[in-house]
Enzyme design. Structure first.
Site, PDB file in Angstrom:
ATOM      1  N   THR A   1       0.915  -1.434  -0.011  1.00 44.87           N
ATOM      2  CA  THR A   1      -0.260  -0.084   0.301  1.00 44.87           C
ATOM      3  C   THR A   1       0.650   1.818  -0.408  1.00 44.87           C
ATOM      4  OG1 THR A   1      -0.868   1.561   1.781  1.00 44.87           O
ATOM      5  CG2 THR A   1       0.250  -0.857   2.457  1.00 44.87           C
ATOM      6  N   ASP A   2       0.596   2.239  -0.444  1.00 47.65           N
ATOM      7  CA  ASP A   2       0.938   3.403  -0.159  1.00 47.65           C
ATOM      8  C   ASP A   2       0.796   4.372   0.806  1.00 47.65           C
ATOM      9  OD1 ASP A   2      -1.961   4.385  -0.564  1.00 47.65           O
ATOM     10  OD2 ASP A   2      -1.694   5.965  -1.365  1.00 47.65           O
ATOM     11  N   GLU A   3       0.181   3.819   1.608  1.00 44.90           N
ATOM     12  CA  GLU A   3       0.149   3.589   2.980  1.00 44.90           C
ATOM     13  C   GLU A   3       1.561   3.963   3.821  1.00 44.90           C
ATOM     14  OE1 GLU A   3      -3.477   3.167   5.778  1.00 44.90           O
ATOM     15  OE2 GLU A   3      -4.809   3.095   4.015  1.00 44.90           O
TER      16      GLU A   3
ATOM     17  N   TYR B   1      -1.558  -0.458  10.586  1.00 42.57           N
ATOM     18  CA  TYR B   1      -2.155  -1.505   9.881  1.00 42.57           C
ATOM     19  C   TYR B   1      -0.697  -0.678   8.335  1.00 42.57           C
ATOM     20  CZ  TYR B   1      -3.069  -1.545   4.672  1.00 42.57           C
ATOM     21  OH  TYR B   1      -3.326  -1.975   3.815  1.00 42.57           O
TER      22      TYR B   1
ATOM     23  N   LYS C   1       2.137  -3.475   6.815  1.00 44.34           N
ATOM     24  CA  LYS C   1       2.824  -3.608   6.212  1.00 44.34           C
ATOM     25  C   LYS C   1       4.122  -2.992   6.171  1.00 44.34           C
ATOM     26  CE  LYS C   1       0.275  -4.510   3.085  1.00 44.34           C
ATOM     27  NZ  LYS C   1      -0.030  -6.150   2.064  1.00 44.34           N
TER      28      LYS C   1
HETATM   29  P1  NAD Z   1      -9.408  -7.732   2.226  1.00 43.49           P
HETATM   30  O1  NAD Z   1      -9.235  -7.241   3.490  1.00 43.49           O
HETATM   31  O2  NAD Z   1     -10.479  -7.402   0.882  1.00 43.49           O
HETATM   32  O3  NAD Z   1      -8.963  -9.548   1.981  1.00 43.49           O
HETATM   33  C1  NAD Z   1      -7.822  -9.778   2.772  1.00 43.49           C
HETATM   34  C2  NAD Z   1      -8.626 -11.121   2.389  1.00 43.49           C
HETATM   35  O4  NAD Z   1      -6.813 -12.148   2.843  1.00 43.49           O
HETATM   36  C3  NAD Z   1      -9.783 -11.543   2.459  1.00 43.49           C
HETATM   37  O5  NAD Z   1      -9.862 -12.489   2.135  1.00 43.49           O
HETATM   38  C4  NAD Z   1      -8.754 -12.536   4.438  1.00 43.49           C
HETATM   39  O6  NAD Z   1      -9.642 -13.427   4.589  1.00 43.49           O
HETATM   40  C5  NAD Z   1      -7.141 -13.418   3.721  1.00 43.49           C
HETATM   41  N1  NAD Z   1      -6.825 -13.098   4.677  1.00 43.49           N
HETATM   42  C6  NAD Z   1      -6.686 -12.335   5.478  1.00 43.49           C
HETATM   43  N2  NAD Z   1      -5.827 -13.089   6.923  1.00 43.49           N
HETATM   44  C7  NAD Z   1      -4.607 -14.134   6.089  1.00 43.49           C
HETATM   45  C8  NAD Z   1      -3.825 -15.292   6.499  1.00 43.49           C
HETATM   46  N3  NAD Z   1      -3.416 -14.934   7.720  1.00 43.49           N
HETATM   47  N4  NAD Z   1      -4.080 -16.286   5.777  1.00 43.49           N
HETATM   48  C9  NAD Z   1      -4.488 -16.188   4.176  1.00 43.49           C
HETATM   49  N5  NAD Z   1      -5.980 -15.342   4.389  1.00 43.49           N
HETATM   50  C10 NAD Z   1      -6.058 -14.206   4.620  1.00 43.49           C
HETATM   51  O7  NAD Z   1      -8.400  -6.931   1.557  1.00 43.49           O
HETATM   52  P2  NAD Z   1      -7.993  -6.036   0.724  1.00 43.49           P
HETATM   53  O8  NAD Z   1      -8.838  -4.970   0.090  1.00 43.49           O
HETATM   54  O9  NAD Z   1      -8.440  -7.228  -0.833  1.00 43.49           O
HETATM   55  O10 NAD Z   1      -6.048  -5.614  -0.301  1.00 43.49           O
HETATM   56  C11 NAD Z   1      -5.454  -7.406  -0.576  1.00 43.49           C
HETATM   57  C12 NAD Z   1      -3.821  -6.080  -0.313  1.00 43.49           C
HETATM   58  O11 NAD Z   1      -3.739  -5.134  -0.908  1.00 43.49           O
HETATM   59  C13 NAD Z   1      -3.672  -6.293   1.276  1.00 43.49           C
HETATM   60  O12 NAD Z   1      -2.549  -6.488   1.012  1.00 43.49           O
HETATM   61  C14 NAD Z   1      -3.147  -4.713   1.051  1.00 43.49           C
HETATM   62  O13 NAD Z   1      -3.099  -4.915   2.263  1.00 43.49           O
HETATM   63  C15 NAD Z   1      -3.050  -4.133  -0.019  1.00 43.49           C
HETATM   64  N6  NAD Z   1      -3.821  -3.525  -0.870  1.00 43.49           N
HETATM   65  C16 NAD Z   1      -4.933  -3.050  -0.128  1.00 43.49           C
HETATM   66  C17 NAD Z   1      -5.531  -1.564  -0.534  1.00 43.49           C
HETATM   67  C18 NAD Z   1      -6.965  -0.554  -0.885  1.00 43.49           C
HETATM   68  O14 NAD Z   1      -7.545  -0.026  -1.362  1.00 43.49           O
HETATM   69  N7  NAD Z   1      -7.840  -1.937  -0.365  1.00 43.49           N
HETATM   70  C19 NAD Z   1      -4.704  -0.453  -1.627  1.00 43.49           C
HETATM   71  C20 NAD Z   1      -3.397  -0.833  -1.322  1.00 43.49           C
HETATM   72  C21 NAD Z   1      -2.870  -2.115  -1.348  1.00 43.49           C
END
Ligand code: NAD
Length: 353
Positions: free
Chosen positions: A132-134, A158, A162
């Site tokens: 993430t950009d955070e 969070y 990350k």
């Molecule tokens: P989300 O919370 O919707 O999904 C996370 C998934 O990971 C879920 O299906 C959950 O069941 C699974 N999970 C959690 N812990 C686990 C574990 N220990 N083992 C296996 N599976 C596990 O998150 P998202 O928004 O889809 O984000 C996905 C990734 O992208 C993350 O790494 C997040 O940091 C990154 N990200 C998200 C955003 C955003 O805007 N949502 C932006 C940049 C980066």
């Protein structure tokens, strides 16, 4: 074959659906199915022999070893994480466990698997870490956007977890030579987004006649990217990214939160007007700001554009319209993710494994 982790969550599920739709390579999808994981996100690929779903934890070394040995993936794409800032403030432990310890275990399993591969497969292997950009902290109104050279200055549990995982990924490359790639993306929005995050929360609350809670003055600025554009960026980095590099991914859509909320309300006013003829904007309610709330994130995505020729396909206007329409068209999905029945169903489905 590729191994995707967290592929039942918001971005991971969009990635898996996109992957299946855009090629013929199979995918193993490892997801713990926390509250954020939703098998209904994958309904359209259930039963497809190119999608193998496994419920499990990225921190479970024995399971990882078994999956790697059995499926021999040429790449791992790591989406699995605890991802909600507010939850990290109230309960950081799970964030450390999954985002830090889990990523470490996944890296270790990947390293041992990769080291034992024959030379030609070893060279082709990739570990792509989705971040993430955070991790870069916060910007003032006049600071330039985050580039890949910005210092890491995470402010929430969070983003700190990350950032820690990004550092582990970097170290596994530097120390062991593991062929890694990292992407740092801005805020995603689109279909299948769990309604605890800003855009789906506003849509769902608006339709339910509830308040639309806006933190502080609503002037926190974020960059927004349509989720399928994030997926195409990840595919591109996996294909052509330089090993050990990080790529910032963004939509060139910096917007204050209140503008996002107003846009959602205006679209709903157009597409599903309120029975009383009033605007959904009348439901906006300012609430106490989140502690330590970062003021502004902005992404400089020139590196991925320059080196890999990636650009988002959606503008904010086209992406947000598609998103609002998707939530209007899928009330049963919203009802499922909000109900305890869904979680019980998942428990029953996988109890036997
Ligand atoms: P989300 O919370 O919707 O999904 C996370 C998934 O990971 C879920 O299906 C959950 O069941 C699974 N999970 C959690 N812990 C686990 C574990 N220990 N083992 C296996 N599976 C596990 O998150 P998202 O928004 O889809 O984000 C996905 C990734 O992208 C993350 O790494 C997040 O940091 C990154 N990200 C998200 C955003 C955003 O805007 N949502 C932006 C940049 C980066």
């Amino acid at each position: 074959m590729i191994l995707v982790t967290g592929g039942a969550g918001f971005i991971g599920a969009n990635f898996v659906l996109d992957w299946i739709a855009n090629g013929d390579e199979p995918v193993v999808n490892l997801d713990k199915l926390t509250y954020a994981g939703n098998l209904h996100n994958l309904d359209s690929v259930q039963g497809n022999p190119r999608h193998i779903f496994v419920q499990g934890d990225i921190g479970d070394t024995a399971l990882l070893e078994r999956l790697l040995a059995e499926h021999q993936p040429r790449a791992i794409v790591n989406f699995a994480a605890e991802s909600h800032v507010d939850r990290s403030i109230h309960g950081p432990e799970d964030f450390i466990q999954t985002n830090v310890v889990g990523t470490f275990r996944l890296l270790e399993a990947a390293r041992q698997y990769w080291q034992a591969l024959p030379a030609i497969k070893k060279e082709a292997f990739r570990f792509l870490h989705v971040s993430t950009d955070e991790v870069y902290g916060t910007l003032s109104a006049t600071d330039p956007a985050f580039s890949e050279d910005n210092r890491y200055e995470p402010n929430s549990p969070y983003s700190a977890s990350k950032a820690a995982s990004d550092h582990l990924v970097r170290a596994w490359h530097h120390t062991y030579g593991l062929p890694v790639l990292t992407t740092n993306c801005s805020n995603n929005y689109g279909p299948l987004h769990f309604p605890e995050k800003l855009i789906p929360l506003m849509i769902v609350n608006a339709l339910a006649g509830k308040n639309l809670p806006v933190y502080g003055d609503g002037m926190q600025v974020r960059d927004w990217l349509y989720v399928r554009d994030h997926c195409s960026a990840i595919r591109r980095v996996l294909e052509a990214g330089r090993l050990g590099e990080t790529y910032n991914v963004g939509g060139w859509n910096e917007k204050p939160n209140i503008e996002i909320v107003n846009t959602v309300c205006a679209l709903l006013d157009e597409l599903r007007p309120r029975a009383d003829g009033q605007s959904y904007k009348t439901q906006i309610a300012y609430v106490t700001d989140r502690p330590g709330h970062d003021r502004r994130y902005a992404i400089d995505a020139r590196k991925i554009e320059r080196e890999l020729g990636w650009k988002p396909a959606e503008t904010f206007d086209t992406g947000i319209r598609k998103t609002v329409q998707w939530y209007l068209d899928n009330p049963e999905w919203v009802a499922q993710v909000q109900s305890g029945a869904y979680r019980e169903w998942v428990q029953k489905q996988y109890q036997a494994d």
